[in-house]
Write an enzyme that holds these catalytic residues in place. Structure first.
Site, PDB file in Angstrom:
ATOM      1  N   CYS A 190       0.833  -1.198   0.000  1.00 20.03           N
ATOM      2  CA  CYS A 190       0.000   0.000   0.000  1.00 20.03           C
ATOM      3  C   CYS A 190       0.871   1.252   0.000  1.00 20.03           C
ATOM      4  O   CYS A 190       1.864   1.337   0.734  1.00 20.03           O
ATOM      5  CB  CYS A 190      -0.917  -0.007   1.222  1.00 20.03           C
ATOM      6  SG  CYS A 190      -1.868   1.514   1.430  1.00 20.03           S
ATOM      7  N   ASP A 197       0.118  -6.182  -0.399  1.00 19.83           N
ATOM      8  CA  ASP A 197      -0.976  -6.486  -1.315  1.00 19.83           C
ATOM      9  C   ASP A 197      -0.550  -7.685  -2.156  1.00 19.83           C
ATOM     10  O   ASP A 197       0.487  -7.640  -2.823  1.00 19.83           O
ATOM     11  CB  ASP A 197      -1.273  -5.298  -2.234  1.00 19.83           C
ATOM     12  CG  ASP A 197      -1.758  -4.072  -1.482  1.00 19.83           C
ATOM     13  OD1 ASP A 197      -2.522  -4.241  -0.506  1.00 19.83           O
ATOM     14  OD2 ASP A 197      -1.382  -2.945  -1.860  1.00 19.83           O
TER      15      ASP A 197
END
Length: 282
Positions: A190, A197
């Site tokens: 992120c 992620d």
């Protein structure tokens, strides 16, 4: 760190900050992030983008009250057009959806129209929303990316910092091939919180053959890279187009869910039709 990580446009985001959870409808909770933040450094201009595409969202934690106060649940499918001024910031999307929890709506279509209107306003672009009852999706098989998986290579990797160097001279020969390559090793972080992620990526192209080892090294170099999902996909598309110069190119990533949402962006300069069935990690 991305060059725009400290941009003023990101300063007001609730992402990475302690927030209160509201359970009555509040459209102001939605926050957008200008797509220009990552497109400008890549030389991508809104009036001359080299791709088309959408950001596909799946909403797994969507609930509201009907007119009599009985809770309703649905799975939502949202498609946000690539030409929108903003992408939707995911934590704000989650907070916004939570605000439906104790709010009464007359019918399902009112919920759909509300979502469509608010998301379009925040993104400043075209958004479509579909809501599914749970029994419509029960028994739906787990999907998979068609293509050749490039992950099982006997190679040593010791660099996890993003670099395009691996794409230098990554094509060989003059023969034109058409193939689809898949990797499940995509991991980025992120932009704001640096939380991981996790995603799978499908790359479909027509052109000179791309070296699979170099491509895998390039994808693994995202492991310490901080950018939103949509920005990573556009960066990958732009880098492959620039260095490998395929005649046709499609890049599609499906990320694992967080906060009841998954984000699945695709970008293409050809007639690409994405599969919307969730993958095994979703």
């Amino acid at each position: 760190m991305s060059s725009y990580a400290n941009h003023q446009a990101l300063a007001g985001l609730t992402l990475g900050k302690s927030t209160d959870y509201r359970d009555t409808y509040d459209a102001s909770l939605l926050q957008g992030v200008p797509r220009s933040l990552n497109r400008d450094p890549l030389g991508l201009k809104a009036d001359n983008l080299p791709f088309q595409g959408t950001d596909i969202w799946t909403l797994y934690e969507l609930s509201w009250l009907n007119a009599k106060g009985l809770p309703q649940v649905a799975v939502g499918h949202v498609e946000l057009d690539y030409t929108s001024v903003n992408l939707i910031e995911s934590k704000s999307f989650k907070l916004y959806l939570n605000s439906f929890n104790q709010t009464r709506f007359n019918n399902w279509d009112e919920v759909r129209q509300t979502l469509e209107r608010d998301l379009s306003t925040c993104a400043q672009g075209e958004v479509s929303v579909a809501l599914y009852r749970l029994d419509e999706l029960e028994g739906q098989p787990i999907g998979h990316f068609n293509g050749t998986c490039i992950d099982d290579q006997d190679i040593t990797i010791d660099n996890y910092e993003f670099t395009t160097d691996y794409l230098e001279n990554a094509t060989s020969g003059e023969k034109v091939v058409e193939e689809t390559l898949v990797s499940h090793l995509l991991k980025s972080n992120c932009l704001i919180t640096h939380q991981p992620d996790w995603g799978s990526i499908q790359i479909q192209y027509r052109g000179r053959q791309i070296d699979r080892e170099k491509l895998l090294r390039y994808l693994v170099s995202f492991r310490h890279h901080n950018e939103f999902h949509e920005q990573c996909v556009e960066r990958i598309f732009n880098d492959l187009l620039r260095f490998c110069q395929p005649e046709k190119l499609s890049v599609y990533a499906r990320y694992t869910r967080r906060g009841g949402l998954d984000i699945n962006p695709w970008r293409s300069n050809s007639d690409f039709v994405p599969s919307t069935t969730r993958l095994v990690r979703q």
